[in-house]
Design an enzyme around this catalytic site. Sequence first.
Site, short mmCIF file in Angstrom:
data_model
loop_
_atom_site.label_atom_id
_atom_site.label_comp_id
_atom_site.label_asym_id
_atom_site.label_seq_id
_atom_site.Cartn_x
_atom_site.Cartn_y
_atom_site.Cartn_z
N ASN A 30 27.14 90.96 212.39
CA ASN A 30 27.59 92.34 212.26
C ASN A 30 28.41 92.79 213.48
O ASN A 30 28.85 91.96 214.27
CB ASN A 30 26.44 93.30 211.97
N ARG A 31 28.59 94.10 213.64
CA ARG A 31 29.61 94.59 214.58
C ARG A 31 29.07 94.91 215.97
O ARG A 31 27.94 95.38 216.11
CB ARG A 31 30.28 95.84 214.00
N HIS A 86 30.72 89.65 213.41
CA HIS A 86 30.15 88.34 213.06
C HIS A 86 30.44 87.25 214.09
O HIS A 86 30.80 86.11 213.73
CB HIS A 86 30.65 87.91 211.67
N HIS A 128 24.97 84.74 205.20
CA HIS A 128 25.92 85.61 204.52
C HIS A 128 26.22 85.16 203.10
O HIS A 128 27.38 85.23 202.64
CB HIS A 128 27.20 85.72 205.35
N SER A 129 25.20 84.73 202.36
CA SER A 129 25.44 84.37 200.95
C SER A 129 25.71 85.62 200.12
O SER A 129 25.10 86.67 200.34
CB SER A 129 24.24 83.63 200.37
N TYR A 130 26.65 85.48 199.19
CA TYR A 130 26.95 86.55 198.22
C TYR A 130 26.35 86.12 196.89
O TYR A 130 26.64 85.02 196.41
CB TYR A 130 28.46 86.67 197.98
N ASP A 176 27.83 99.34 202.70
CA ASP A 176 27.98 98.31 203.74
C ASP A 176 27.18 98.83 204.94
O ASP A 176 27.73 99.12 205.99
CB ASP A 176 29.48 98.14 204.07
N GLN A 215 21.34 94.40 206.18
CA GLN A 215 22.66 94.94 205.84
C GLN A 215 22.88 94.70 204.36
O GLN A 215 22.92 93.55 203.91
CB GLN A 215 23.76 94.25 206.67
N GLU A 247 21.85 90.86 204.13
CA GLU A 247 21.89 90.14 205.41
C GLU A 247 20.78 90.69 206.31
O GLU A 247 20.92 91.77 206.87
CB GLU A 247 23.25 90.34 206.08
C1 GLA Z 1 29.35 92.23 206.51
C2 GLA Z 1 30.00 93.40 207.06
C3 GLA Z 1 31.05 93.81 206.12
C4 GLA Z 1 32.04 92.69 205.91
C5 GLA Z 1 31.36 91.52 205.42
C6 GLA Z 1 32.33 90.36 205.31
O1 GLA Z 1 28.62 92.53 205.42
O2 GLA Z 1 29.13 94.46 207.31
O3 GLA Z 1 31.70 94.93 206.60
O4 GLA Z 1 32.60 92.34 207.13
O5 GLA Z 1 30.30 91.20 206.27
O6 GLA Z 1 33.51 90.71 204.70
#
Ligand code: GLA
Length: 396
Positions: A124-125, A150, A224-226, A296, A333, A361
């Site tokens: 994350n940020r 990330h 970070h699996s979708y 998000d 997240q 996440e």
């Molecule tokens: C995380 C972030 C999102 C985005 C995704 C990847 O979930 O919080 O903002 O960056 O990763 O695209």
Amino acid sequence: MKNEFSSSTFGWLAGALLAATLLGCSKPPPAPPKAPPTPEEKSKNTISKAAFGTLPDGTAVDLFTMVNANGMEVRATNYGGIITALLVPDGTGKTTDVVLGLKSFDEYAKNPPYFGAIIGRYGNRIGKGQFKIDDQTYKLPKNDGPNTLHGGVRGFDKVVWQAEPFEKEDSVGVIFTYTSKDGEEGFPGNLQTRVTYTLTDKNELSFDYHATTDKPTVVNLTQHSYFNLAGDGNGDVLGHEFTIYANEYTPVNKLLIPTGKIESVTDTPFDFRNKVKLADRVNVDNEQIKFGKGIDHNFVLKKKQPGLTLAARVSEPSTRRVMEVHTTEPGVQFYTGNFLDDTLAAKAGKPYVKHGGFCLETQHYPDSPNQSAFPSTVLRPGEEYNSKTVYTFSVR
Ligand code: GLA
């Protein structure tokens, strides 16, 4: 046999690769066909390894295929620990891939959405790409406007991990290790990192994270699996039903950096304490939802005691698949695939639409290194970073 590859599977794959080479193929296929299991293997947890691709510097990368006694299957590469496929049964017993991914290794080498990857050193940020420990300021590369996302330009999702596969009576998996050098992506300290992927015969996929450092640093590892529980590429996930066990969340500014407040979810679109269909929440008129282009956001888990806590439960009505997330982390997240925009070489063949997948996440809160009210992410020499998350799949 314990702690060994399935030799029949390995031999079959080696033969297939040799044949491919003789036929003049320079690159092995991204997801090689599996060897047919022997009757003995069918009732066991097995793992096999095949070549997956080669980086521009010549480093070869592997793909591990784990299959449990129920036929649930996980494919993961030692490039970024990326999970490229996850085959899970539905209510009728039919097994389908439920994670999003890309067509080839070359696409994964870029992987803009971080599909399936281990995220580190700081998931994350981090606001303004900098933080302080003990009055010393560290500056990081900025890869998300003025912020660091990330782990920076070359985070743990873009490095080659050492991989050690294992087979046990009730599980199968891979131990991934990576040493992130002092100063890598601006972070202080040599960080010895270990992430163990385990697939059990109870249809659990667990991630055990461990790290130590030789200088004070910050650590926040995640996966970070979708997911699309209706099946990879099967439209959007707006019909999925979510329960998130969080009374609070951390609101953000328009660049998705937490304001520092921890706010109640009551009377907000972030109240997922009772099962909610995602469609009812991502299109509402709300400033926070506008900032995220959907959800998000970091949810503050109700967790009060150490150990694993139930963080979230997701169900998909048409296939009756259910996924539960347990974690030792204080936050999750919840990201609803808001940046997916039809431009990727999707492995499903059809483009991924906005909200075509969701991520849960598990993590410490975003920007914790700059937020004194949030649980600390500082790791010091002599301490151990330990974290565990389990995704459990079932049907209802
Ligand atoms: C995380 C972030 C999102 C985005 C995704 C990847 O979930 O919080 O903002 O960056 O990763 O695209």
